[in-house]
Structure formats: C-alpha cells, structure tokens
Write a protein that holds these residues in place. Structure first.
Motif, PDB file in Angstrom:
ATOM      1  N   TYR A 171      27.784  40.647  49.168  1.00  9.90           N
ATOM      2  CA  TYR A 171      27.811  39.328  48.548  1.00  9.90           C
ATOM      3  C   TYR A 171      28.552  38.362  49.473  1.00  9.90           C
ATOM      4  N   THR A 172      27.967  37.193  49.714  1.00  6.78           N
ATOM      5  CA  THR A 172      28.705  36.116  50.372  1.00  6.78           C
ATOM      6  C   THR A 172      28.759  34.951  49.400  1.00  6.78           C
ATOM      7  N   ILE A 173      29.871  34.266  49.367  1.00  6.18           N
ATOM      8  CA  ILE A 173      30.063  33.185  48.402  1.00  6.18           C
ATOM      9  C   ILE A 173      30.459  31.911  49.136  1.00  6.18           C
ATOM     10  N   ARG A 193      32.286  27.184  35.331  1.00  6.55           N
ATOM     11  CA  ARG A 193      32.659  26.064  34.460  1.00  6.55           C
ATOM     12  C   ARG A 193      33.054  24.804  35.238  1.00  6.55           C
ATOM     13  N   PHE A 194      33.461  24.927  36.491  1.00  7.67           N
ATOM     14  CA  PHE A 194      33.840  23.750  37.267  1.00  7.67           C
ATOM     15  C   PHE A 194      32.749  23.298  38.242  1.00  7.67           C
ATOM     16  N   GLY A 195      31.641  24.027  38.262  1.00  6.74           N
ATOM     17  CA  GLY A 195      30.542  23.637  39.143  1.00  6.74           C
ATOM     18  C   GLY A 195      29.723  24.839  39.566  1.00  6.74           C
ATOM     19  N   ASN A 196      28.491  24.602  39.965  1.00 12.51           N
ATOM     20  CA  ASN A 196      27.605  25.677  40.392  1.00 12.51           C
ATOM     21  C   ASN A 196      28.045  26.245  41.735  1.00 12.51           C
ATOM     22  N   ILE A 197      28.051  27.572  41.829  1.00 12.61           N
ATOM     23  CA  ILE A 197      28.508  28.273  43.024  1.00 12.61           C
ATOM     24  C   ILE A 197      27.317  28.937  43.712  1.00 12.61           C
TER      25      ILE A 197
END
Length: 316
Positions: free
Chosen positions: A93-95, A49-53
């Motif tokens: 998973y890496t974020i 909701r605050f931006g694409n990750i």
C-alpha cells in the motif's frame, strides 16, 4: 483634494497589483498541473472524514504500508521503484497523506495528531490487518506516535532518515506564527508558496538535500514533485503547517514505550546520521540500523535495490 487623489491612485495601484498577482498565481497552478503526471489508472480512494485520501494497492502477501515524507511536494510516487521489487512478496500500500499528492488539500492547520489519526483509521478501514510500515523523514514521527497510540495495528517499523529528536520537539514560536499568518493570506501567501515550490527550488532541494550524486537527479522526478506541490484546493496549507512546526511532536516518551521491532535506515551521505541513530538507540536500545551506500535522503529513489535488500533482511 490632492491627498484624496493620491489615496485613490494608491488604492487603484494596489488593486491592480493584487489582481495581477492573483492572475500570476492562477497561471502558475494551471501550468504546473497541466501534464497530469500523477494520474493513476488503478487509483483507490479512502473517504476519510477530513478529505478523500488517494492510495494504491498491489501485490499479494503480508501487508506493508509505505508512507512518504511529510512535505507539500511529496507523494506516494517516491515509492514507485520500490513497489516493483516488493509486490511479489507483499500486498503493498502507498498512501498520499492529507494535503499531499492527489489526496484532498483542505485549507486547515495540519498537526501531528491529525496524521496519527489518519494512519490508524486507514489501517483499520483499508488494510484490516496488523501491518508492517516504512516511513520517510518527518513522517517517521507520525508512525511512532500512531504505533504508541494503537500498537495492535502495527507490526515491524522501518524509518528512513527520520528527523532528529530535537527537530521533532520544535514548537511554533511567535515568528513561526507570524510567518504562517502571512502564508495563509490569499494572494501574497500563495505567491510566497509558489516561489518556495518553484521548479528551480525543488531541483535545488533534490540536488542539495535529497541525492548523494546531484547529477543522477532525473528531471522527471522534479516534474512530478512540482506537480504534486500545486494540485488541490490549498497546497500551501500543509507547507505553512510544516514550515512553522505545527506538525512536530516530541516522540521521546512514545519511543521509550513501544515494543515493536524498529529499524532505522540512513543514507551514508546524510550529515550526522550516525549521531542521529545513536539518539534513537539511547531511548530504545532494541532499535537496529544500517546505512545505504551511495544515497542520501531518498534511497528509495536513488538506490532502491540496496534499500530493497535491507528491507528483505529486516522484514523476515
């Protein structure tokens, strides 16, 4: 009349200086991102909701989430070598946290609570299972707070060189608020950020703070961090929030409460690392720990094989 001419001259010079600075800022940004080093062919996107990750997913097995250090220069890239070791046994998973790497970088004040929500939402939406998690540096506090808020989402936790409990507890004072106000200014604030995130400044950080052996720092790592520092709409916003303590949070109560297995890994060259581990152990005696030889702040880059062996030992 003379006073009016002087004022007009002053305003003209100021406008010219501002225009020149804005052009310099633009040139720095274009130059820093021109190599496109962080391009990822298998890039995935979580529409938060605050931006694409931006994140990556590879391997098979139990999920494990790798969370990079919380700085404006960091990204999931710091896990590249470790992912190659882990992917045969885990779904890795890496974020790129909001404001970092290839994720969106909105112009806002970043807080600890914002990232706690991001980690929880990401695990629910993209992983969908209780997950092991490894975090570096300042991101360790985010993981502790997220686990305290939603323990059902987390399994075992590993913290690599976490901030001291005193550092975690710092809050913005009047000087920090003033500095953030200056950094938020469109032209001068951006210029100050570009000075702080210059290639020379990042190189010095690697050789002084990140690596035990400064001569083993690869220029390619510096280039990637330099690019990450300049991607996106407002990369300076996270820098200002971190620098001025808006992302800090007292984690002592959370550390006492959570019942998950926690393992702290430190680099042998880190100052006062044994004392830091002792502080954490005082509030949660179940915490285990070990030190990685020939490494400092980023063992995942400096000594990834040794770190991998430690992970294998802990995440049985």
């Amino acid at each position: 009349m003379k006073a009016k001419n002087k004022l007009l001259t002053l305003l003209t010079l100021a406008a010219g200086a501002a225009t020149a600075t804005a052009v310099i800022n633009k040139c720095i940004k274009v130059s820093a991102t021109s190599k496109n080093l962080l391009a990822e062919s298998k890039s995935l996107c979580y529409k938060w909701r605050f931006g694409n990750i931006h994140y990556t997913k590879t391997g098979t097995g139990k999920p494990i989430l790798l969370v990079h250090d919380l700085t404006a220069f960091s990204s999931g890239y710091e896990w590249t070598q470790l992912v190659n070791y882990l992917k045969d046994q885990y779904t890795v998973y890496t974020i790129d946290l909001l404001g970092c790497g290839r994720s969106e970088k909105p112009d806002l004040t970043y807080t600890n609570f914002l990232y706690v929500q991001l980690l929880s939402d990401f695990i629910k939406s993209e992983i969908g299972h209780r997950t092991n998690i490894i975090a570096t540096g300042a991101s360790s506090a985010l993981v502790i707070m997220a686990c305290n808020q939603a323990p059902e989402l987390f399994d075992q936790i590993m913290l690599i060189n976490p901030d001291s409990l005193v550092t975690c507890s710092q809050i913005p004072n009047k000087h920090a608020k003033l500095y953030k106000f200056i950094l938020d200014l469109p032209i001068i604030g951006t210029l100050l950020y570009h000075i702080a995130s210059s290639k020379q400044a990042i190189t010095e950080e690697f050789t002084r703070d990140y690596y035990c052996n400064p001569y083993s720092v690869k220029s390619s790592y510096v280039d990637v961090y330099y690019e990450a520092a300049h991607l996106g709409e407002s990369p300076k916003s996270l820098y200002a929030s971190v620098k001025c303590n808006y992302t800090k949070c007292n984690i002592v109560n959370a550390l006492k409460k959570i019942d998950n297995s926690i393992y702290i890994v430190g680099g042998t060259a880190m100052d006062s690392i044994r004392q830091l581990i002792g502080e954490y152990h005082e509030y949660n005696p179940a915490i285990e720990s070990s030190l990685i030889s020939e490494s400092k702040y980023l063992p995942q880059l400096e000594n990834p094989m040794e770190l991998y062996k430690t992970i294998q030992m802990f995440f049985v």
